[in-house]
Design a protein around this motif. Sequence first.
Motif, mmCIF file in Angstrom:
data_model
loop_
_atom_site.group_PDB
_atom_site.id
_atom_site.type_symbol
_atom_site.label_atom_id
_atom_site.label_comp_id
_atom_site.label_asym_id
_atom_site.label_seq_id
_atom_site.Cartn_x
_atom_site.Cartn_y
_atom_site.Cartn_z
ATOM 1 N N CYS A 124 -37.852 92.145 42.195
ATOM 2 C CA CYS A 124 -38.311 91.370 43.347
ATOM 3 C C CYS A 124 -37.856 92.011 44.605
ATOM 4 N N TYR A 126 -37.371 90.611 47.208
ATOM 5 C CA TYR A 126 -36.232 89.901 48.080
ATOM 6 C C TYR A 126 -34.974 89.590 47.330
ATOM 7 N N TYR A 127 -34.683 90.150 46.110
ATOM 8 C CA TYR A 127 -33.653 89.979 45.366
ATOM 9 C C TYR A 127 -33.057 91.163 44.954
ATOM 10 N N CYS A 140 -32.165 83.188 47.484
ATOM 11 C CA CYS A 140 -33.102 82.725 46.870
ATOM 12 C C CYS A 140 -32.803 81.957 45.560
ATOM 13 N N LEU A 141 -33.836 81.419 45.086
ATOM 14 C CA LEU A 141 -33.700 80.607 43.850
ATOM 15 C C LEU A 141 -33.068 81.507 42.448
ATOM 16 N N LYS A 142 -33.343 82.815 42.544
ATOM 17 C CA LYS A 142 -32.681 83.556 41.603
ATOM 18 C C LYS A 142 -31.323 83.466 41.498
ATOM 19 N N CYS A 148 -37.441 79.881 46.482
ATOM 20 C CA CYS A 148 -37.968 81.149 46.257
ATOM 21 C C CYS A 148 -38.782 81.582 47.682
ATOM 22 N N LEU A 149 -38.359 82.692 48.155
ATOM 23 C CA LEU A 149 -38.663 83.240 49.079
ATOM 24 C C LEU A 149 -40.317 83.825 49.060
ATOM 25 N N VAL A 150 -40.593 84.209 48.004
ATOM 26 C CA VAL A 150 -42.188 84.523 47.917
ATOM 27 C C VAL A 150 -43.112 83.356 47.822
ATOM 28 N N CYS A 157 -38.746 80.963 39.521
ATOM 29 C CA CYS A 157 -38.955 82.227 40.089
ATOM 30 C C CYS A 157 -39.973 83.084 39.653
ATOM 31 N N VAL A 158 -40.776 83.799 40.480
ATOM 32 C CA VAL A 158 -41.842 84.691 40.236
ATOM 33 C C VAL A 158 -41.514 86.206 40.083
ATOM 34 N N ALA A 159 -40.523 86.521 39.899
ATOM 35 C CA ALA A 159 -39.918 87.876 39.846
ATOM 36 C C ALA A 159 -40.791 88.572 38.813
ATOM 37 N N ASN A 302 -44.192 90.740 46.112
ATOM 38 C CA ASN A 302 -42.796 91.010 46.111
ATOM 39 C C ASN A 302 -42.492 92.244 45.313
#
Length: 331
Positions: A124, A126-127, A140-142, A148-150, A157-159, A302
Amino acid sequence: MLRLPEFTYVRPKSLKEAQRVLADLGPDAMAVAGGTDLYPKMKRGQFTPKHIVSLRFLSELRGIKPRAREGMWIGAGETLARVAGNPAVTKLFPALATAAGLVSTPQLRNVGTIGGNIFVDPRCNYYDQTFFWRQAAGFCLKKDGQICLVAPKSPRCVAVFSSDTVPVLCSLNALALLYGQGGLRSVPFDELYREDGIHFTTKGQDEVLKGILIPRASFGSRNIYLKLRRRGSFDFPILGVAAALGLSRDGVCTSAKVVLTGVASSPRVVPEAEQLVGKKVTQGDIEQVSEASTRVSHPLDNADLDYWYRKRMTKVYVARALGDLTNLNQP
Ligand SMILES: Cc1cc2nc3c(=O)[nH]c(=O)nc-3n(C[C@H](O)[C@H](O)[C@H](O)COP(=O)(O)OP(=O)(O)OC[C@H]3O[C@@H](n4cnc5c(N)ncnc54)[C@H](O)[C@@H]3O)c2cc1C
Ligand code: SF4
């Protein structure tokens, strides 16, 4: 310069010992093979294991045996370069050789293993950043954060699942051979993943992937892997399409499977591909499957390039893959 944090390094002498050490040390321990995914993530504070258990020197994880009784056996510790360059893999499963040969750069493929590629951490924008970047963004959540920032309303989490080789192994109905407390168990690749960017695999924390088995039933299938990325020299897939088709002598489709990577938190099977079975595949059939593939392709904002472009390219790449396998792409 980013430095590795302190950790203890354990070098087991056997697969059994590696599994036992992982079980004894629990969630504070992680296995390492080539370290090309794990070590950079430790430097960026994304992974914070206290103990590293090396699988690198285990002979039980080595070997590529095309004529094993039940199919082709590939040891999890084989490097991507060796998988990509193996004559039997290239001949029988060109899709796998292509996928392994398209991971990153030659240096990384000489060190990174196929086992590590199977458990590569979902990505992601953001990660996959330094600790300082993520701290400035509020985490973020991960890792270290609460949302989750996305997708701030998402409970998970939607990574993005980003392995190149896994969609090919799914399309070939391969099995993952996992060694755990109860011995060896085999899990179809279709069942090895969850739609979750954090807890993305059904593998137990102490289980070690010993190898991969591609069943005899997949020998003789036509197979292909196409990868979309910004830079042809090296980049993770932002869309990958693996397709495997069985065709009889008179051109009737006997089996069909299409699997996507880079468009969700797990590899996504395109169920409509099964409708090709029993047919002499036409351009119209291919269009139907490629259109349907967009229904399981859910890219988000992301990863690299625009998500709507990646979604639109899904049907283009699926059509290209199936057209190549059926020779319908020829002018
Ligand atoms: C710059 C860069 C570019 C990259 N590009 C790509 C790309 O294009 N495509 C792609 O797919 N990947 C890419 N990668 C990710 C990674 O390098 C590869 O996926 C590689 O195959 C990982 O293998 P490894 O042996 O180094 O894994 P490691 O880093 O050692 O391990 C990765 C994960 O797998 C687990 N693991 C490893 N082996 C086993 C095993 N036998 N049993 C159980 N768990 C195991 C580890 O515990 C860890 O969680 C890239 C990485 C970098 C740094
Ligand atoms: S998808 Fe959300 S929770 Fe997952 S890594 Fe990206 S920002 Fe973090």
